[in-house]
Design a protein around this motif. Structure first.
Motif, PDB file in Angstrom:
ATOM      1  N   CYS A   1      -3.980   7.921   9.434  1.00 56.85           N
ATOM      2  CA  CYS A   1      -3.110   7.736  10.442  1.00 56.85           C
ATOM      3  C   CYS A   1      -3.582   8.284  11.741  1.00 56.85           C
ATOM      4  CB  CYS A   1      -1.733   8.182  10.188  1.00 56.85           C
ATOM      5  SG  CYS A   1      -0.921   6.899   8.957  1.00 56.85           S
TER       6      CYS A   1
ATOM      7  N   GLY B   1       0.962  -1.352   0.014  1.00 59.05           N
ATOM      8  CA  GLY B   1       0.030   0.193  -0.071  1.00 59.05           C
ATOM      9  C   GLY B   1       0.827   1.155  -0.200  1.00 59.05           C
ATOM     10  N   TYR B   2       0.395   2.300   0.521  1.00 60.43           N
ATOM     11  CA  TYR B   2       1.240   3.655   0.479  1.00 60.43           C
ATOM     12  C   TYR B   2       2.433   3.418   1.163  1.00 60.43           C
ATOM     13  CZ  TYR B   2      -3.139   6.062  -0.836  1.00 60.43           C
ATOM     14  OH  TYR B   2      -4.269   6.408  -1.587  1.00 60.43           O
ATOM     15  N   VAL B   3       2.716   2.744   2.184  1.00 57.27           N
ATOM     16  CA  VAL B   3       4.034   2.529   2.990  1.00 57.27           C
ATOM     17  C   VAL B   3       4.868   1.502   2.346  1.00 57.27           C
ATOM     18  CG1 VAL B   3       5.159   1.745   5.185  1.00 57.27           C
ATOM     19  CG2 VAL B   3       3.363   3.392   5.269  1.00 57.27           C
TER      20      VAL B   3
ATOM     21  N   GLU C   1       7.612   3.982  10.598  1.00 62.39           N
ATOM     22  CA  GLU C   1       7.461   4.782   9.297  1.00 62.39           C
ATOM     23  C   GLU C   1       6.757   6.369   9.472  1.00 62.39           C
ATOM     24  OE1 GLU C   1       9.181   4.446   6.534  1.00 62.39           O
ATOM     25  OE2 GLU C   1       8.509   6.749   6.340  1.00 62.39           O
TER      26      GLU C   1
ATOM     27  N   LYS D   1      -4.096  -5.543  -7.852  1.00 60.62           N
ATOM     28  CA  LYS D   1      -2.962  -4.584  -7.675  1.00 60.62           C
ATOM     29  C   LYS D   1      -1.755  -4.973  -7.829  1.00 60.62           C
ATOM     30  CE  LYS D   1      -3.468  -1.997  -3.558  1.00 60.62           C
ATOM     31  NZ  LYS D   1      -3.291  -1.658  -2.105  1.00 60.62           N
TER      32      LYS D   1
ATOM     33  N   GLU E   1       1.726  11.030   3.192  1.00 61.71           N
ATOM     34  CA  GLU E   1       1.027  10.894   1.757  1.00 61.71           C
ATOM     35  C   GLU E   1       1.503  12.065   1.107  1.00 61.71           C
ATOM     36  OE1 GLU E   1      -2.540   8.803   1.886  1.00 61.71           O
ATOM     37  OE2 GLU E   1      -1.703   7.424   3.294  1.00 61.71           O
TER      38      GLU E   1
ATOM     39  N   ASP F   1       1.434  -8.698  -2.169  1.00 59.33           N
ATOM     40  CA  ASP F   1      -0.038  -8.134  -1.510  1.00 59.33           C
ATOM     41  C   ASP F   1      -0.867  -9.341  -1.719  1.00 59.33           C
ATOM     42  OD1 ASP F   1      -0.806  -5.000  -0.900  1.00 59.33           O
ATOM     43  OD2 ASP F   1      -2.497  -6.123  -1.628  1.00 59.33           O
TER      44      ASP F   1
ATOM     45  N   LYS G   1      -6.582   7.366  13.771  1.00 62.05           N
ATOM     46  CA  LYS G   1      -6.615   5.931  14.325  1.00 62.05           C
ATOM     47  C   LYS G   1      -5.562   5.906  15.473  1.00 62.05           C
ATOM     48  CE  LYS G   1      -3.775   3.241  11.019  1.00 62.05           C
ATOM     49  NZ  LYS G   1      -2.370   3.160  11.860  1.00 62.05           N
TER      50      LYS G   1
ATOM     51  N   ARG H   1      -9.269   8.104   3.211  1.00 64.87           N
ATOM     52  CA  ARG H   1      -9.509   7.479   4.859  1.00 64.87           C
ATOM     53  C   ARG H   1      -9.675   8.524   5.861  1.00 64.87           C
ATOM     54  NH1 ARG H   1      -5.101   2.589   4.624  1.00 64.87           N
ATOM     55  NH2 ARG H   1      -3.864   4.445   3.380  1.00 64.87           N
TER      56      ARG H   1
ATOM     57  N   THR I   1      -3.121  -1.693  10.023  1.00 71.46           N
ATOM     58  CA  THR I   1      -3.279  -1.813  11.432  1.00 71.46           C
ATOM     59  C   THR I   1      -4.536  -1.060  11.636  1.00 71.46           C
ATOM     60  OG1 THR I   1      -1.902  -0.067  11.821  1.00 71.46           O
ATOM     61  CG2 THR I   1      -1.255  -2.482  12.306  1.00 71.46           C
TER      62      THR I   1
ATOM     63  N   THR J   1       2.341   0.916  12.026  1.00 67.59           N
ATOM     64  CA  THR J   1       2.259   1.496  13.252  1.00 67.59           C
ATOM     65  C   THR J   1       1.421   0.342  14.106  1.00 67.59           C
ATOM     66  OG1 THR J   1       2.010   3.570  12.299  1.00 67.59           O
ATOM     67  CG2 THR J   1       1.360   3.613  14.456  1.00 67.59           C
TER      68      THR J   1
HETATM   69  N1  LIG Z   1      -0.234   5.771   5.099  1.00 63.03           N
HETATM   70  C1  LIG Z   1       0.633   6.442   5.695  1.00 63.03           C
HETATM   71  O1  LIG Z   1       0.791   7.771   5.492  1.00 63.03           O
HETATM   72  C2  LIG Z   1       1.413   5.853   6.788  1.00 63.03           C
HETATM   73  C3  LIG Z   1       2.464   6.385   7.443  1.00 63.03           C
HETATM   74  C4  LIG Z   1       3.158   5.993   8.576  1.00 63.03           C
HETATM   75  C5  LIG Z   1       2.777   4.744   8.730  1.00 63.03           C
HETATM   76  N2  LIG Z   1       1.624   4.037   8.152  1.00 63.03           N
HETATM   77  C6  LIG Z   1       1.422   2.671   8.882  1.00 63.03           C
HETATM   78  O2  LIG Z   1       1.818   1.890   7.891  1.00 63.03           O
HETATM   79  C7  LIG Z   1       0.837   0.598   7.787  1.00 63.03           C
HETATM   80  C8  LIG Z   1       0.332   0.454   6.475  1.00 63.03           C
HETATM   81  O3  LIG Z   1      -0.202   1.473   6.043  1.00 63.03           O
HETATM   82  P1  LIG Z   1      -0.638   1.932   4.414  1.00 63.03           P
HETATM   83  O4  LIG Z   1      -1.330   3.431   4.256  1.00 63.03           O
HETATM   84  O5  LIG Z   1       0.498   1.507   3.645  1.00 63.03           O
HETATM   85  O6  LIG Z   1      -1.974   0.696   4.299  1.00 63.03           O
HETATM   86  P2  LIG Z   1      -2.584   0.239   3.058  1.00 63.03           P
HETATM   87  O7  LIG Z   1      -3.902   0.102   3.434  1.00 63.03           O
HETATM   88  O8  LIG Z   1      -2.269   1.405   1.793  1.00 63.03           O
HETATM   89  O9  LIG Z   1      -1.714  -0.787   2.573  1.00 63.03           O
HETATM   90  C9  LIG Z   1      -1.727  -2.061   3.012  1.00 63.03           C
HETATM   91  C10 LIG Z   1      -1.827  -3.005   1.924  1.00 63.03           C
HETATM   92  O10 LIG Z   1      -1.606  -4.229   2.568  1.00 63.03           O
HETATM   93  C11 LIG Z   1      -2.192  -5.332   1.829  1.00 63.03           C
HETATM   94  N3  LIG Z   1      -2.683  -6.474   2.453  1.00 63.03           N
HETATM   95  C12 LIG Z   1      -3.815  -6.751   3.293  1.00 63.03           C
HETATM   96  N4  LIG Z   1      -3.321  -7.894   4.307  1.00 63.03           N
HETATM   97  C13 LIG Z   1      -2.109  -8.618   3.447  1.00 63.03           C
HETATM   98  C14 LIG Z   1      -1.693  -9.762   3.746  1.00 63.03           C
HETATM   99  N5  LIG Z   1      -2.253 -10.773   4.477  1.00 63.03           N
HETATM  100  N6  LIG Z   1      -0.630 -10.203   2.834  1.00 63.03           N
HETATM  101  C15 LIG Z   1      -0.058  -9.154   2.230  1.00 63.03           C
HETATM  102  N7  LIG Z   1      -0.594  -7.967   1.826  1.00 63.03           N
HETATM  103  C16 LIG Z   1      -1.797  -7.646   2.423  1.00 63.03           C
HETATM  104  C17 LIG Z   1      -3.318  -4.634   1.433  1.00 63.03           C
HETATM  105  O11 LIG Z   1      -4.094  -5.129   0.206  1.00 63.03           O
HETATM  106  C18 LIG Z   1      -2.891  -3.075   0.975  1.00 63.03           C
HETATM  107  O12 LIG Z   1      -2.308  -3.224  -0.211  1.00 63.03           O
HETATM  108  C19 LIG Z   1      -0.329   1.033   8.904  1.00 63.03           C
HETATM  109  O13 LIG Z   1       0.118   0.422  10.188  1.00 63.03           O
HETATM  110  C20 LIG Z   1      -0.323   2.518   9.104  1.00 63.03           C
HETATM  111  O14 LIG Z   1      -0.765   2.910  10.130  1.00 63.03           O
HETATM  112  C21 LIG Z   1       0.885   4.490   7.326  1.00 63.03           C
END
Ligand SMILES: NC(=O)c1ccc[n+]([C@@H]2O[C@H](COP(=O)([O-])OP(=O)(O)OC[C@H]3O[C@@H](n4cnc5c(N)ncnc54)[C@H](O)[C@@H]3O)[C@@H](O)[C@H]2O)c1
Length: 448
Positions: free
Chosen positions: A269, A11-13, A157, A37, A161, A32, A272, A336, A88, A128
């Motif tokens: 983020c 995903g984003y991270v 991290e 995707k 975004e 993923d 939550k 979100r 998470t 996180t």
């Molecule tokens: N988005 C942000 O700006 C940001 C910044 C810092 C930390 N974080 C933290 O990083 C974590 C991820 O956030 P995100 O925004 O990247 O989430 P996201 O929802 O964009 O990405 C998560 C990805 O994981 C995949 N996924 C789910 N279950 C899976 C599995 N069992 N096996 C493989 N892939 C799986 C999903 O399909 C999705 O593509 C979270 O804990 C978030 O709090 C996010």
């Protein structure tokens, strides 16, 4: 040295992390569960909007340093380092749902049990996660694989975004949570290329690293709520929150950033993580007083804003409002927990029709609202016949609009600006009735 890295969760991270590490010479497999995707990414198409990421994807696919798969087994066999970038999300009570992280950890443990090559593995929680999680994961691997060297470290991290690639490439600091010398060495080597200018890498125990991430987000949310709480007072007083912001922000003890009053914080983020921090402390019998109030203020802010809109539009039923910006902040398509929802939902509930425009997020908005909203292809089309314009996200293209064109499209020149983009005095000169956050409203004679 270059490492073989598996990133679980693209995903984003995960995507940004994987591609940035590939860019610095490592070999990366991103996993993923979303087949579509993965196929899209292998074709060189980004599933998200994130400035600068497309170039990294194209280059690292071409040079073979990054690839994408749904096969966790293949990735775990490949990676010496396994980065967990899994969601998470919040549970009903606000606590972070770590089931994805633990489910993947269990599967990795099973895969490693079946693997005949006994290479050491470094598992890293980049998600996180509540303080204590990395140690729980370490215990899981120690129990499942007593004869193997599997180290679990925390590496929260801090990317944002919209500027994620730049943030990852030039981190203000890197936090490494481990007490294991090998894990520290590997993570230091991985991050070395990104801290050449001298930004620090802080190494600490796993739990302090996890808490550092929550503390950072809670502090940022606190600053926003602090200003928002004061903005309500400014409106009652006739004072100007923007002037107050400049006045306090120039004090180096306070600093200028994250002091903007507005519609409140949102995104995947801050909301939550503030809730999860409160719940995590509560589970140990620690009852915060200050931190739960951050969220209360955040919600009250949007409610107050909507109250002002509805009061001004009375009788509201059948009114049409144009909405500029739905993404939770500019330069992302992520919606979100977008603050815009806290405006859209009560307006729809009151019988107001809402027509939305966003430069990048509309496909996601459409998936959420379907036919309950109208959608516009441009910021000016959005205004056609509108009783009011509401600005919910401060995209750059909204900052210098053609005010004459706006007036000609709207039924009446009425703006509710949740991001304080314009000066009330100038809006008065342009003949708009203009309501913003924490500043006196501009009302031309003959309106309201
Ligand atoms: N988005 C942000 O700006 C940001 C910044 C810092 C930390 N974080 C933290 O990083 C974590 C991820 O956030 P995100 O925004 O990247 O989430 P996201 O929802 O964009 O990405 C998560 C990805 O994981 C995949 N996924 C789910 N279950 C899976 C599995 N069992 N096996 C493989 N892939 C799986 C999903 O399909 C999705 O593509 C979270 O804990 C978030 O709090 C996010």
């Amino acid at each position: 040295m270059a490492y073989r890295i598996a990133v679980v969760g693209s995903g984003y991270v995960g995507l940004v992390t994987g591609l940035c590490f590939a860019e610095t010479g490592n070999h990366v497999v991103c996993v993923d569960i979303d087949q579509q995707k993965v196929e899209q990414l292998n074709r060189g198409q980004l599933p998200i909007y994130e400035p600068g990421l497309g170039v990294l994807l194209e280059r690292n696919l071409r040079n073979g340093r990054a690839r994408f798969t749904t096969d966790l087994a293949e990735a775990v066999r490949f990676g010496t380092v396994v980065l967990l970038c899994l969601p998470t999300p919040p549970q009903e009570d606000g606590s972070a749902d770590v089931q994805h992280v633990f489910a993947v950890a269990e599967r990795i443990a099973t895969l490693l049990q079946q693997d005949s090559v006994h290479e050491p593995r470094l598992i890293v929680t980049k998600s996180t996660v509540p303080p204590g999680t990395t140690q729980r994961l370490q215990a899981l691997f120690a129990q499942r694989l007593p004869d193997r060297r599997v180290v679990v470290a925390s590496n929260p991290e801090f990317l944002r975004e919209g500027t994620a690639v730049e943030d990852f490439m030039k981190p203000e600091r890197v936090i490494i949570g481990t007490r294991d010398a090998w894990a520290e060495h590997v993570l230091r080597e991985l991050y070395e290329p990104f801290v050449r200018s001298g930004n620090p890498i802080y190494v600490m125990d796993e739990t302090s690293a996890e808490l550092t991430k929550y503390a950072a987000n809670a502090m940022l949310a606190l600053r926003i709520s602090f200003m928002n709480e004061l903005s309500a007072y400014c409106e009652a007083l006739g004072a100007d929150i923007e002037k107050v912001r400049l006045g306090i922000g120039s004090d180096s003890r306070i600093g200028k950033r994250y002091l903007f009053a507005g519609l409140g914080y949102g995104g995947s983020c801050l909301p939550k993580d503030v809730r999860a921090l409160v719940q995590s402390a509560r589970s140990l019998g620690v009852h915060f007083r200050l931190i739960p109030a951050i969220e209360e203020v955040n919600h009250a802010q949007a409610e107050r804003f909507v109250g002002r809109i509805l009061k001004r539009l009375e009788p509201v039923h059948g009114r049409c409002v144009a909405l500029w910006g739905v993404a939770f902040k500019p330069n992302t398509d992520d919606i979100r927990e977008a603050p815009a929802f806290r405006v859209i939902d009560p307006l729809l509930h009151a019988g107001v029709c809402v027509r939305a425009y966003d430069p990048e997020a509309l496909p996601n908005v459409q998936r959420r609202y379907g036919e309950r909203l109208q959608y516009a292809a441009s910021m000016y089309e959005c205004l056609e016949g509108a009783d009011a314009l509401v600005i919910a996200t401060e995209w750059n293209e909204f900052r210098n609009p053609d005010f004459e064109l706006m007036r000609s499209r709207m039924r009446q020149p009425l703006i509710f600006d949740g991001r304080n983009l314009f000066s009330p005095e100038e809006m008065l000169e342009r003949g708009f009735e203009y309501h913003s956050i924490g500043r006196p409203s501009a009302v031309p004679s003959g309106m309201a």
